[in-house]
Design an enzyme around this catalytic site. Structure first.
Site, short mmCIF file in Angstrom:
data_model
loop_
_atom_site.label_atom_id
_atom_site.label_comp_id
_atom_site.label_asym_id
_atom_site.label_seq_id
_atom_site.Cartn_x
_atom_site.Cartn_y
_atom_site.Cartn_z
N PHE A 120 0.85 -1.19 0.00
CA PHE A 120 0.00 0.00 0.00
C PHE A 120 0.89 1.24 0.00
CE2 PHE A 120 -3.03 3.07 1.90
CZ PHE A 120 -4.03 2.94 0.96
N ASP A 191 1.85 -5.50 8.00
CA ASP A 191 0.66 -4.66 7.99
C ASP A 191 -0.53 -5.60 7.80
OD1 ASP A 191 -1.50 -3.01 7.30
OD2 ASP A 191 -0.23 -1.55 6.29
N TYR A 216 -10.97 0.11 10.98
CA TYR A 216 -12.21 0.49 10.29
C TYR A 216 -12.57 -0.42 9.12
CZ TYR A 216 -8.73 3.01 7.44
OH TYR A 216 -7.63 3.35 6.69
N LYS A 217 -11.78 -1.41 8.81
CA LYS A 217 -12.13 -2.32 7.72
C LYS A 217 -12.93 -3.50 8.28
CE LYS A 217 -8.43 -1.13 4.45
NZ LYS A 217 -7.86 0.07 5.08
N ARG A 363 -12.85 -3.89 -7.18
CA ARG A 363 -12.49 -4.62 -5.97
C ARG A 363 -13.75 -4.92 -5.15
NH1 ARG A 363 -8.59 -2.34 -1.22
NH2 ARG A 363 -10.39 -0.98 -0.97
#
Length: 404
Positions: A120, A191, A216-217, A363
């Site tokens: 990322f 990560d 938050y995912k 996605r």
């Protein structure tokens, strides 16, 4: 008609714990999890009964100061980490900055931070910025994801990777890479932004040195939810945080003029805890009580395999970007198309919410806590309608906002 299984009952129960909008198939929990039903009441209670009624006394009387460690331990159960090894604080980027600096200094005779080109971007930016400012010839080296193992040599101080690729869902072998790095004398940072709450993680069992991830995912803690940081017990008292804030001090309210790091994981704290966000995340984690991650992972594989089969049968113009082997991907499926952005906007307009990642990736995330097999089939059918009728080919579907 298929016979309902124990897993059907389990995940019907967890689905009922979310406030999902009617008429929406939500396949974007790998970007922002939906609202758990109990969160609003918890935050309201914190605002009214604690902040409102207790005022500053709530730091002690309502346990606000202990929230970061309490919530950290709850997340620790989901990522194979012992109590006292996970702290919730700050953002994923800031936590990565902390542990990357710590790892570099633990392995100070070496110069290379090794990552992969699919990582990322913020992780790479953090590494670029930090290595450029440290003394000596520090550098970030990136290789293709499949070449990481071969690139680990005696120049590498730290291997810094995201377990599940944010674009394609490709999954690194955490155990194998961690072992290879340690054999070569390197430390490892993982990560877990697309792993925590999506698949089984065993940080302690694989000997991981450091890890970070967001709330938050798949953990459903809300937009901007605080992140978490893991430090293996063997490193906790040997690192000196570069961000030496007052809440990470051994005695914050002694107000000493000089910094002394707190013992253990507490030294990874920096500033005042974001209480409202921590309360929201803590409430969101209630849905995980008693949940076996192995069952979540098995259900995830069922959902993603079903989606791939349905889409490939009906949408030949889309190209699978995710690994075909279920064990080699996380809980998402990505397809490529040169008009991917417009296609996704057409899907969102019809109640199927995924997202787009440049340059051409559609996605879709599959969170078994609330995504059902019937949602998968319906989403694939709507996608087929969009593709067959070129319903994406409209000017309004090409207008891009700040977030894609």
């Amino acid at each position: 008609m298929p016979t309902p299984t124990d897993d059907d009952a389990l995940f019907a129960g967890t689905r009922a714990m979310f406030a999902l909008p009617d008429g929406v198939i939500y396949l974007d929990g790998n970007s922002l999890g939906p609202l758990p039903s109990n969160v609003a009441a918890r935050v309201a209670r914190t605002v009214q009964a604690e902040w409102g009624a207790m005022l500053i006394r709530a730091w002690n009387d309502a346990g606000w100061m202990d929230l970061s460690g309490k919530v950290g331990d709850r997340i620790g159960r989901l990522i194979g980490a012992a109590a006292g090894t996970v702290m919730v604080a700050d953002t994923t980027s800031i936590n990565l900055f902390k542990v990357l600096d710590a790892a570099i200094h633990l392995n100070s005779e070496r110069s290379v931070v090794l990552s992969d080109t699919g990582n990322f971007p913020t992780d790479l930016y953090i590494a670029q910025g930090l290595t450029a400012r440290l003394p000596g010839r520090r550098m970030l080296r990136t290789v293709a994801p499949e070449d990481v193992m071969a690139a680990i040599d005696d120049t590498v101080a730290v291997v810094m990777l995201t377990e599940v690729d944010y674009r394609t869902g490709r999954r690194h072998d955490m155990r194998a890479i961690t072992g290879a790095a340690h054999d070569a004398g390197a430390l490892v940072i993982w990560d877990l932004a697309h792993s925590a709450g999506a698949l089984e993680v065993d940080l302690a069992g694989t000997g991981v040195d450091f890890a970070v991830g967001c709330g938050y995912k798949y953990l459903n803690g809300g937009p901007g939810a605080p992140a978490f940081v893991y430090v293996a017990p063997r490193h906790q008292d040997g690192i000196a945080p570069l961000l030496s804030g007052w809440i990470g001090h051994a005695a914050p309210f002694a107000f000493d003029p000089d910094y002394r790091p707190a013992p253990g994981i507490d030294r990874m704290r920096v500033g005042t805890p974001p209480v409202l966000s921590l309360e929201a995340l803590d409430a969101a984690l209630d849905v995980w009580d008693g949940i076996d991650l192995a069952r979540v992972r098995a259900r995830s594989i069922l959902l993603t395999e079903l989606f791939i089969a349905e889409v490939e049968a009906a949408c030949p113009a889309l190209t699978l970007a995710s690994p075909r082997d279920a064990q080699a991907r996380g809980s998402q499926v990505s397809f490529r198309h040169e008009e991917g952005f417009a296609i996704m906007q057409a899907l969102v307009a019809r109640g199927v919410i995924g997202d787009f990642r440049a340059p051409d990736v559609l996605r879709f995330g599959f969170a078994p806590l609330y995504v059902r097999p019937e949602d998968v089939k319906s989403a694939a059918a709507i996608l087929a309608e969009v593709m067959d009728g070129r319903l994406w080919d409209r000017s309004e579907y090409r207008l891009r906002g700040r977030v894609t």
